[in-house]
Design an enzyme around this catalytic site. Structure first.
Site, PDB file in Angstrom:
ATOM      1  N   LYS A   1       0.831  -1.214   0.000  1.00  0.00           N
ATOM      2  CA  LYS A   1       0.000   0.000   0.000  1.00  0.00           C
ATOM      3  C   LYS A   1       0.867   1.267   0.000  1.00  0.00           C
ATOM      4  CE  LYS A   1      -3.087   3.151   0.666  1.00  0.00           C
ATOM      5  NZ  LYS A   1      -4.047   3.620  -0.334  1.00  0.00           N
TER       6      LYS A   1
ATOM      7  N   CYS B   1      -3.221  10.982   0.575  1.00  0.00           N
ATOM      8  CA  CYS B   1      -2.467   9.727   0.441  1.00  0.00           C
ATOM      9  C   CYS B   1      -1.041   9.964  -0.052  1.00  0.00           C
ATOM     10  CB  CYS B   1      -3.175   8.813  -0.557  1.00  0.00           C
ATOM     11  SG  CYS B   1      -4.909   8.588  -0.255  1.00  0.00           S
TER      12      CYS B   1
HETATM   13  N1  SAJ Z   1      -0.873  14.958  -9.619  1.00  0.00           N
HETATM   14  C1  SAJ Z   1       0.067  15.545 -10.454  1.00  0.00           C
HETATM   15  N2  SAJ Z   1       0.447  14.891 -11.591  1.00  0.00           N
HETATM   16  C2  SAJ Z   1      -0.086  13.661 -11.914  1.00  0.00           C
HETATM   17  C3  SAJ Z   1      -1.042  13.083 -11.054  1.00  0.00           C
HETATM   18  C4  SAJ Z   1      -1.427  13.747  -9.911  1.00  0.00           C
HETATM   19  O1  SAJ Z   1       0.568  16.642 -10.191  1.00  0.00           O
HETATM   20  O2  SAJ Z   1       0.274  13.124 -12.966  1.00  0.00           O
HETATM   21  C5  SAJ Z   1      -1.254  15.647  -8.383  1.00  0.00           C
HETATM   22  C6  SAJ Z   1      -2.727  15.999  -8.309  1.00  0.00           C
HETATM   23  O3  SAJ Z   1      -2.962  17.285  -8.822  1.00  0.00           O
HETATM   24  C7  SAJ Z   1      -3.000  15.946  -6.803  1.00  0.00           C
HETATM   25  C8  SAJ Z   1      -2.031  14.887  -6.296  1.00  0.00           C
HETATM   26  O4  SAJ Z   1      -1.031  14.744  -7.302  1.00  0.00           O
HETATM   27  O5  SAJ Z   1      -2.685  17.178  -6.192  1.00  0.00           O
HETATM   28  C9  SAJ Z   1      -2.671  13.522  -6.009  1.00  0.00           C
HETATM   29  O6  SAJ Z   1      -3.417  13.191  -7.141  1.00  0.00           O
HETATM   30  P1  SAJ Z   1      -3.908  11.649  -7.365  1.00  0.00           P
HETATM   31  O7  SAJ Z   1      -4.450  11.569  -8.746  1.00  0.00           O
HETATM   32  O8  SAJ Z   1      -2.845  10.710  -6.977  1.00  0.00           O
HETATM   33  O9  SAJ Z   1      -5.182  11.499  -6.396  1.00  0.00           O
HETATM   34  P2  SAJ Z   1      -5.301  10.959  -4.922  1.00  0.00           P
HETATM   35  O10 SAJ Z   1      -4.457  11.720  -3.982  1.00  0.00           O
HETATM   36  O11 SAJ Z   1      -6.741  10.868  -4.652  1.00  0.00           O
HETATM   37  O12 SAJ Z   1      -4.658   9.489  -4.983  1.00  0.00           O
HETATM   38  C10 SAJ Z   1      -5.479   8.362  -4.878  1.00  0.00           C
HETATM   39  C11 SAJ Z   1      -4.576   7.222  -4.494  1.00  0.00           C
HETATM   40  N3  SAJ Z   1      -5.441   6.102  -4.170  1.00  0.00           N
HETATM   41  C12 SAJ Z   1      -5.269   5.468  -2.980  1.00  0.00           C
HETATM   42  O13 SAJ Z   1      -4.426   5.783  -2.176  1.00  0.00           O
HETATM   43  C13 SAJ Z   1      -6.206   4.361  -2.710  1.00  0.00           C
HETATM   44  C14 SAJ Z   1      -3.655   6.845  -5.636  1.00  0.00           C
HETATM   45  O14 SAJ Z   1      -3.007   5.598  -5.304  1.00  0.00           O
HETATM   46  C15 SAJ Z   1      -4.409   6.660  -6.918  1.00  0.00           C
HETATM   47  O15 SAJ Z   1      -3.488   6.389  -7.957  1.00  0.00           O
HETATM   48  C16 SAJ Z   1      -5.177   7.943  -7.227  1.00  0.00           C
HETATM   49  O16 SAJ Z   1      -6.110   8.150  -6.140  1.00  0.00           O
HETATM   50  C17 SAJ Z   1      -5.964   7.794  -8.527  1.00  0.00           C
HETATM   51  O17 SAJ Z   1      -5.360   7.216  -9.470  1.00  0.00           O
HETATM   52  O18 SAJ Z   1      -7.097   8.294  -8.577  1.00  0.00           O
END
Ligand code: SAJ
Length: 449
Positions: A225, A279
């Site tokens: 995780k 996360c």
């Molecule tokens: N972000 C970037 N560039 C990217 C992707 C994300 O700058 O290419 C930024 C986003 O703007 C945000 C942050 O990173 O500020 C996190 O974005 P995220 O898409 O990872 O969303 P989260 O935080 O909701 O992450 C969750 C996580 N899920 C769990 O922990 C169960 C992550 O493992 C998943 O990959 C992600 O959701 C998802 O894919 O939706």
């Protein structure tokens, strides 16, 4: 299969098992509702009396973007399949206990803060009984089941984790904005303290998870995780470092990224104004907190530093734009567009915009914040909020910012500086509107686009 395992599997398969969920947050509430929706009687427990009271009324405290969850909560509370309490004594008599409490890291030391986990386990322990399936869904550093969970449960209950309880670590895999859908569709890792414990947990999760249930041991589950999110953080940090390199040499990272991703097996992520959420900023620290015998991680902390530095890079782009017009931050008004951590979301946990706003304010700028989803910042049209400002900084890719009227923006600004942190502005259109556009990762001046 021992009788106590056969018994709980039978009760789970028959939908007769009584389930207690300790912690009704972003993770626990969807789990409790989904299990109640699958036919179990679920007692949800949360120490926050206001939250518990709201859920007991059939209302969801998770407002935006989760309509199916709100409907399910109303239905299972009305059917009395989800009952809510604030006292952990409600655990007594349950066949299954799921512990889902927050496990933050200390902002300075980055060490795990297990105060909530300790409190939840200590409150639950006296109510455990032999044969109970006890599951920790909270994200925890590798080794925490061994060093924290087992000692607290065994000392508080007088029961053995290996012989009396069926103890499991099944880390959550929810994603805000699609909580219930992902709960049902994402595979889960089931780390059993014993193989029998894992067997019992499979009998539970197969009732709500329609994806693979990957059985392993607790330590492996703890690593999986935290590693899956540390991996994502490193991937994003690579994209951000590439963006900074492109800016420094006058290239456009978005063109570079597209062409790199044409190469098989490449998937450069999206450079951006920062990495927020509950996360990704936290789990890398949990992963390395679990490393032992003096192993010092290098890549993961460096990736964290790169991503945490992106809001400051946005501040430097704002400064550059103001200097082109003979201004500096101290006498300027800056409009920050987007305060949530994710596009089209109201969730502002660990928002990169919060870091930028603090920095700009400390430098003496007047800061205005707009976010159509976050309470307190959603008031009024964005073109009214930016009137008279000296720079606009786009921090979040909300769809409302994808079609700004750039000519009106230019007319309303006192100084025509636009800083794009999420690649939502067309640089040629911005130049035609007379705006000074600084786009994160794009070192080209408009006429070279
Ligand atoms: N972000 C970037 N560039 C990217 C992707 C994300 O700058 O290419 C930024 C986003 O703007 C945000 C942050 O990173 O500020 C996190 O974005 P995220 O898409 O990872 O969303 P989260 O935080 O909701 O992450 C969750 C996580 N899920 C769990 O922990 C169960 C992550 O493992 C998943 O990959 C992600 O959701 C998802 O894919 O939706």
């Amino acid at each position: 299969m021992p009788d106590h395992v056969r018994n709980i599997v039978r009760r789970l398969d028959a939908g007769e098992a009584h389930i207690a969920v300790l912690g009704l947050g972003y993770v626990g509430l969807p789990v409790a509702a989904a299990l109640a929706g699958a036919g179990y009687v679920v007692r949800g427990i949360d120490v926050r009396a206001d939250r518990a009271a709201m859920i007991a009324r059939g209302e969801s405290p998770i407002q935006s973007g989760e309509p199916d969850l709100a409907d399910l909560i109303a239905a299972v509370v009305a059917a009395r399949r989800l009952q809510v309490a604030i006292d952990s004594a409600a655990i007594a008599g349950a066949d299954v206990l799921i512990v889902v409490v927050d496990t933050p890291v200390h902002p300075d030391t980055h060490q795990p803060d297990y105060a909530n986990l300790h409190a939840a386990l200590a409150a639950a322990a006296p109510h455990l009984k032999a044969g109970m399936l006890v599951i920790v869904e909270s994200t925890i550093a590798p080794g925490t089941m061994q060093s924290v969970v087992v000692p607290v449960l065994e000392s508080g209950s007088g029961l053995s984790a290996a012989h009396d309880l069926l103890l499991v670590h099944c880390p959550e895999r929810i994603m805000p904005g699609k909580l219930l859908a992902n709960l049902r569709s994402c595979s889960r890792v089931i780390g059993g303290w014993t193989p029998d414990a894992a067997r019992a947990a499979v009998a539970l999760y197969r009732r709500i998870v329609h994806a693979d249930l990957d059985v392993t041991d607790c330590l492996t589950a703890e690593i999986v995780k935290t590693a899956e999110n540390a991996y994502r953080d490193v991937q994003i940090a690579f994209a951000n470092e590439l963006a900074l390199i492109c800016e420094s040499v006058g290239a456009d990272v978005w063109t570079v990224r597209d062409l790199v991703n044409h190469s098989p097996g490449r998937q450069v992520h999206l450079p951006g104004a920062g990495v927020g959420g509950h996360c990704i900023p936290k789990d890398p620290w949990l992963l390395i907190a679990g490393s032992r015998n003096g192993h010092a991680a290098h890549l993961i902390p460096t990736a964290r530093a790169i991503n945490e530095g992106m809001p400051m890079h946005m501040a430097s782009l704002i400064r550059q734009g103001l200097h082109l017009h003979g201004r500096d931050l101290a006498q300027s008004t800056i409009a920050v567009l987007g305060y949530a951590y994710l596009e089209n979301s109201d969730d502002d946990r660990n928002s990169p915009s919060a870091a930028l706003v603090a920095h700009l304010t400390a430098a003496g700028a007047e800061v205005r914040i707009h976010d159509p989803y976050v309470a307190g910042y959603a008031g009024g049209p964005v073109l009214d909020l930016i009137a008279g400002a000296d720079a606009v900084a786009i921090m979040v890719g909300h769809h409302q910012y994808n079609s700004l009227n750039l000519c009106t923006l230019k007319q309303r600004l006192r100084t025509p500086v636009l800083v794009d942190g999420r690649h939502v502005v067309d640089d040629v259109a911005a130049a035609e509107a007379g705006l000074t556009l600084l786009s994160l990762g794009n070192g080209r001046t408009p006429w070279e686009s």
